[in-house]
Design an enzyme around this catalytic site. Structure first.
Site, PDB file in Angstrom:
ATOM      1  N   SER A  82       0.813  -1.166  -0.039  1.00  0.00           N
ATOM      2  CA  SER A  82       0.090   0.124   0.388  1.00  0.00           C
ATOM      3  C   SER A  82       0.845   1.346  -0.054  1.00  0.00           C
ATOM      4  O   SER A  82       2.072   1.359   0.622  1.00  0.00           O
ATOM      5  CB  SER A  82      -0.933   0.105   1.301  1.00  0.00           C
ATOM      6  OG  SER A  82      -1.599   1.280   1.420  1.00  0.00           O
ATOM      7  N   TYR A 108      -1.226  -0.871  10.389  1.00  0.00           N
ATOM      8  CA  TYR A 108      -1.453  -1.266   8.929  1.00  0.00           C
ATOM      9  C   TYR A 108      -0.196  -0.706   8.194  1.00  0.00           C
ATOM     10  O   TYR A 108       0.581  -1.444   7.586  1.00  0.00           O
ATOM     11  CB  TYR A 108      -2.840  -0.518   8.303  1.00  0.00           C
ATOM     12  CG  TYR A 108      -2.960  -0.654   6.813  1.00  0.00           C
ATOM     13  CD1 TYR A 108      -3.660  -2.049   6.632  1.00  0.00           C
ATOM     14  CD2 TYR A 108      -2.585   0.372   6.003  1.00  0.00           C
ATOM     15  CE1 TYR A 108      -3.798  -1.960   5.069  1.00  0.00           C
ATOM     16  CE2 TYR A 108      -2.754  -0.082   4.541  1.00  0.00           C
ATOM     17  CZ  TYR A 108      -3.488  -1.274   4.058  1.00  0.00           C
ATOM     18  OH  TYR A 108      -3.658  -1.370   2.796  1.00  0.00           O
ATOM     19  N   LYS A 112       2.873  -2.707   6.405  1.00  0.00           N
ATOM     20  CA  LYS A 112       3.133  -2.642   5.010  1.00  0.00           C
ATOM     21  C   LYS A 112       4.530  -1.931   4.550  1.00  0.00           C
ATOM     22  O   LYS A 112       5.134  -2.391   3.479  1.00  0.00           O
ATOM     23  CB  LYS A 112       2.168  -1.594   4.249  1.00  0.00           C
ATOM     24  CG  LYS A 112       0.671  -2.325   4.338  1.00  0.00           C
ATOM     25  CD  LYS A 112       0.450  -3.494   3.346  1.00  0.00           C
ATOM     26  CE  LYS A 112      -1.244  -3.719   3.474  1.00  0.00           C
ATOM     27  NZ  LYS A 112      -1.138  -5.062   2.439  1.00  0.00           N
ATOM     28  N   THR A 143     -13.593  -0.889  -2.027  1.00  0.00           N
ATOM     29  CA  THR A 143     -13.725  -2.438  -1.671  1.00  0.00           C
ATOM     30  C   THR A 143     -14.113  -2.488  -0.219  1.00  0.00           C
ATOM     31  O   THR A 143     -14.500  -1.508   0.343  1.00  0.00           O
ATOM     32  CB  THR A 143     -12.290  -3.170  -1.399  1.00  0.00           C
ATOM     33  OG1 THR A 143     -11.564  -2.416  -0.356  1.00  0.00           O
ATOM     34  CG2 THR A 143     -11.547  -3.032  -2.739  1.00  0.00           C
TER      35      THR A 143
END
Ligand SMILES: NC(=O)c1ccc[n+]([C@@H]2O[C@H](COP(=O)([O-])OP(=O)(O)OC[C@H]3O[C@@H](n4cnc5c(N)ncnc54)[C@H](OP(=O)(O)O)[C@@H]3O)[C@@H](O)[C@H]2O)c1
Length: 225
Positions: A82, A108, A112, A143
């Protein structure tokens, strides 16, 4: 087509999944599973969940499938990372996010960042088996994960978000394009991109090696035993 389900964050399930896949040839892997936990969550093996999902499990699964990948004439492995990783420092001294206030978006981005930092290391490690390795950013994509984890961002950016098909484009391209792209890179929209944008989150080769060594130990001792 057949589907073999499995929780890629959990060591036992990764071993079980690899055993079930042992009868199949493996030419390509896309490590796409992603999480942004709202609060600190431990994986089945006690690791911070985003680290286990984005880094430990995918590396272990690839290691277990290496015999099949090595038999492929053109093996490729893609880590769906990401652009958020540019915002995080490499958490060299706290890969499992045990210290400080936990924020899901930060966890997160940190995991990543680890994932992306390891791509050149993994390219060297799996290169002798003939495996090309790439990390990538899919763009900001409409999404369920974005709706659930970042509802305000999803509302604000809604019209600008890509479709899932558009988000998958670079992954499919990396797997299919001839000649094979250079190994060890970070990609977005079919172009290789820098590992660093922000001076504050830049890391050096010593930090990369230290994180790689910690990941290697965790994967070998917990996932591959
Ligand atoms: N959407 C974006 O804008 C965006 C931007 C940058 C990067 N990415 C990356 O793109 C990838 C896909 O994201 P997405 O937006 O499609 O997320 P999503 O809608 O939340 O989908 C994530 C997928 O990962 C699976 N998954 C989660 N944990 C798993 C585990 N432990 N084992 C196996 N599967 C697991 C989920 O399965 P279940 O549904 O069964 O839980 C789901 O199919 C992620 O790696 C994400 O970080 C997305």
């Amino acid at each position: 087509m057949s589907v073999e389900p499995g929780d890629v964050s959990a060591a036992e399930q990764v071993r079980d999944l690899a055993a079930r896949l042992a009868e199949y040839p493996v030419d390509a892997l896309v490590h796409n599973a992603g999480v942004l936990p709202p609060e600190r969550t431990a994986s089945a093996d006690g690791h911070e969940l985003s680290l286990a999902t984005h880094v430990l499990g995918p590396i272990a699964l690839t290691e277990l499938l290496l015999p099949q990948l090595a038999q492929s004439a053109d093996a490729r492995v893609v880590f769906m990372s990401s652009g958020g990783m540019y915002t995080a420092e490499l958490p060299v001294d706290d890969v499992d996010y045990r210290r400080g206030e936990y924020r899901g978006a930060r966890a997160y981005a940190r995991s990543k960042r680890v994932q992306t930092a390891l791509v050149p290391f993994l390219a060297d490690r799996w290169g002798p088996a003939g495996v090309m390795v790439a990390g990538m950013h899919p763009g900001w994509v409409d999404t369920p994960g974005v709706d659930d984890a970042l509802p305000r961002f999803a509302r604000f950016a809604g019209p600008l978000l890509r479709s899932p098909v558009q988000g998958a484009d670079t992954a499919v391209w990396l797997l299919a394009i001839d000649p094979v792209p250079p190994t060890g890179g970070f990609w977005h929209d079919r172009r290789q991109r820098p590992e660093h944008y922000l001076d504050g989150t830049r890391f050096d080769e010593t930090a990369r090696r230290r994180v790689a060594e910690q990941m290697r130990t965790m994967v070998e001792e917990e996932y591959l035993r």
